[in-house]
Design a protein around this motif. Structure first.
Motif, short mmCIF file in Angstrom:
data_model
loop_
_atom_site.label_atom_id
_atom_site.label_comp_id
_atom_site.label_asym_id
_atom_site.label_seq_id
_atom_site.Cartn_x
_atom_site.Cartn_y
_atom_site.Cartn_z
N GLN A 181 -10.48 -6.84 -3.00
CA GLN A 181 -9.46 -6.78 -4.00
C GLN A 181 -8.74 -8.10 -3.89
O GLN A 181 -8.46 -8.79 -3.08
N SER A 183 -5.58 -8.65 -4.23
CA SER A 183 -4.40 -8.20 -3.57
C SER A 183 -4.11 -9.33 -2.47
O SER A 183 -3.02 -9.65 -2.14
N GLN A 186 -1.89 -12.22 -3.38
CA GLN A 186 -0.40 -12.01 -3.14
C GLN A 186 0.08 -12.63 -1.85
O GLN A 186 1.10 -13.14 -1.71
N ARG A 207 -17.70 -4.98 -3.59
CA ARG A 207 -17.66 -3.80 -2.92
C ARG A 207 -19.18 -3.03 -2.89
O ARG A 207 -19.88 -3.31 -4.15
N GLN A 221 -10.92 -8.71 -10.98
CA GLN A 221 -9.42 -8.02 -11.10
C GLN A 221 -8.67 -8.94 -11.55
O GLN A 221 -8.80 -10.16 -11.35
N GLU A 223 -4.81 -9.65 -10.60
CA GLU A 223 -3.60 -9.27 -9.75
C GLU A 223 -2.39 -9.90 -10.42
O GLU A 223 -2.46 -10.85 -11.01
N THR A 264 2.30 -0.86 -1.76
CA THR A 264 3.12 -0.52 -2.98
C THR A 264 3.83 0.77 -2.62
O THR A 264 3.30 1.77 -1.86
N ALA A 306 3.87 -5.40 -8.22
CA ALA A 306 2.55 -5.79 -8.12
C ALA A 306 1.63 -4.89 -9.10
O ALA A 306 1.88 -3.60 -9.17
N PHE A 307 0.54 -5.36 -9.41
CA PHE A 307 -0.32 -4.68 -10.29
C PHE A 307 -1.93 -5.22 -10.10
O PHE A 307 -2.04 -6.69 -9.91
N1 DAH Z 1 -5.66 -3.55 -5.04
C1 DAH Z 1 -5.82 -2.25 -5.68
C2 DAH Z 1 -7.34 -1.97 -5.96
O1 DAH Z 1 -8.33 -2.82 -5.74
C3 DAH Z 1 -5.36 -2.39 -7.03
C4 DAH Z 1 -3.82 -2.32 -7.09
C5 DAH Z 1 -2.98 -1.25 -6.97
C6 DAH Z 1 -3.37 -3.69 -6.86
C7 DAH Z 1 -1.86 -1.54 -6.92
C8 DAH Z 1 -2.03 -3.85 -6.87
C9 DAH Z 1 -1.07 -2.59 -6.98
O2 DAH Z 1 -1.32 -4.93 -6.87
O3 DAH Z 1 0.16 -2.77 -6.69
O4 DAH Z 1 -7.91 -0.77 -6.08
#
Ligand code: DAH
Length: 338
Positions: A181, A183, A186, A207, A221, A223, A264, A306-307
């Motif tokens: 991911q 993330s 971050q 993955r 992704q 982020e 989160t 975060a997303f």
């Molecule tokens: N890292 C998660 C995934 O790969 C996606 C994700 C969810 C990123 C919530 C985020 C978050 O920053 O706040 O499924």
């Protein structure tokens, strides 16, 4: 002049001329031989023809007959030599090019649709005040799991769900994996600077999924992370809605569904209303205090959201691509459409 002598001259002329002509391959040499034997003024053939007048009248019919034979033989050898010379000319230079024909069509290449999408997403998020950062694709467990509040025994760390690099571990004793991911970025960003941070990071994740129409073992992704004093979930929703509207076009509605992610709290799944239905594009939430602590930020002072959104999914929805594998088959007939 004796008939014998005249015929002898003709024989010699025939032998020489036919011999030389049969060796000729190109037009320049042919022209030289032509002048030498058949030239109108002082060609050898002309000279012999002149001496025919010196024959006795009774010898002329026989002399004339032989003269004609030799003339025909030389003419035939000349024609053959001319053929050879012209064939030689086409062989060496090829057929004449026709400059009025249209040129060969060359297709211009362009960047891959996913790269185009990434550029587009950066541009939109840039206008929303997010700067772009990058992180490594080979990660350590701290950035991929631990600092993201994913404990040791968490199922997300299962070897069946991750590409652990066994050889690296065997040789150096350290655990490394292909990040699952974005993330991870971050953590890297927050470790290296103090708030406010307002960043996005776009890149590959890995993955071990079986490839099918919606899965591929490598995908991308986006982020996003915004940490500062007083950042709220309302801002998260505004940013995502503005993003969705810009990227998909029109006034796209968005919806949050309660969910769970270790990093989160609260966590949500993010859906966009697109083409008549709700479609999930990723996850989001407020950065968990444990994560802020892990990077040395004070959770009493700072909050953040975060997303993480799927880049392929965004690209596919926008361009009506129904099979993710099409993006990675490298079939130009598909790629050409973008
Ligand atoms: N890292 C998660 C995934 O790969 C996606 C994700 C969810 C990123 C919530 C985020 C978050 O920053 O706040 O499924």
């Amino acid at each position: 002049m004796e008939l014998n002598e005249f015929v002898h001259q003709l024989d010699e002329l025939e032998k020489q001329a036919v011999g030389e002509l049969s060796a000729i391959q190109d037009a320049a040499a042919l022209e030289e031989v032509r002048i030498k034997y058949l030239g109108a003024k002082s060609g050898q053939f002309k000279n012999v023809q002149k001496s025919m007048g010196a024959l006795a009248a009774t010898d002329r019919p026989a002399g004339g007959k032989r003269f004609n034979e030799v003339k025909n033989a030389i003419q035939a050898a000349f024609d053959e030599a001319q053929n050879r010379a012209s064939q030689q000319a086409t062989k060496s230079t090829g057929p004449m090019a026709d400059p009025t024909l249209p040129g060969a069509r060359i297709r211009l290449g362009h960047v891959h649709p996913i790269t185009q999408t990434i550029e587009h997403l950066k541009e939109i998020m840039g206008r929303l005040g997010f700067s772009v950062t990058e992180g490594p694709e080979v990660e350590d467990p701290w950035h991929n799991f631990v600092a993201l509040n994913i404990p040791d025994d968490h199922p997300a760390r299962d070897p069946l769900d991750n590409f652990y690099l066994k050889t690296a571990e065997k040789n150096s004793g350290v655990t490394r994996l292909l990040r699952s991911q974005t993330s991870t970025v971050q953590i890297r960003v927050m470790e290296s600077r103090q708030p406010p941070v307002r960043i996005i990071s776009l890149g590959r994740v890995y993955r071990p999924d079986e490839a099918d129409a919606t899965h591929f073992p490598m995908f991308h992704q986006m982020e996003g992370l915004w940490v500062d004093r007083g950042v709220t979930m309302a801002q998260l929703k505004s940013v995502l809605r503005l993003f969705a509207t810009s990227y998909l076009g029109g006034d796209v509605n968005i919806r949050f569904r309660p969910s769970f992610f270790p990093f989160t709290e609260p966590s949500v799944e993010v859906d966009f209303w697109w083409a008549g239905r709700w479609i999930e594009f990723g996850g989001a939430g407020m950065v968990d205090p444990n994560v802020l602590n892990a990077v040395g930020y004070d959770p009493e002072v700072y909050t953040g959201f975060a997303f993480g959104l799927g880049v392929e999914r965004l690209c596919m929805r926008r361009h009506q691509v129904t099979d993710i594998r099409d993006l990675y088959r490298n079939d130009v007939r598909f790629l050409r459409q973008f």
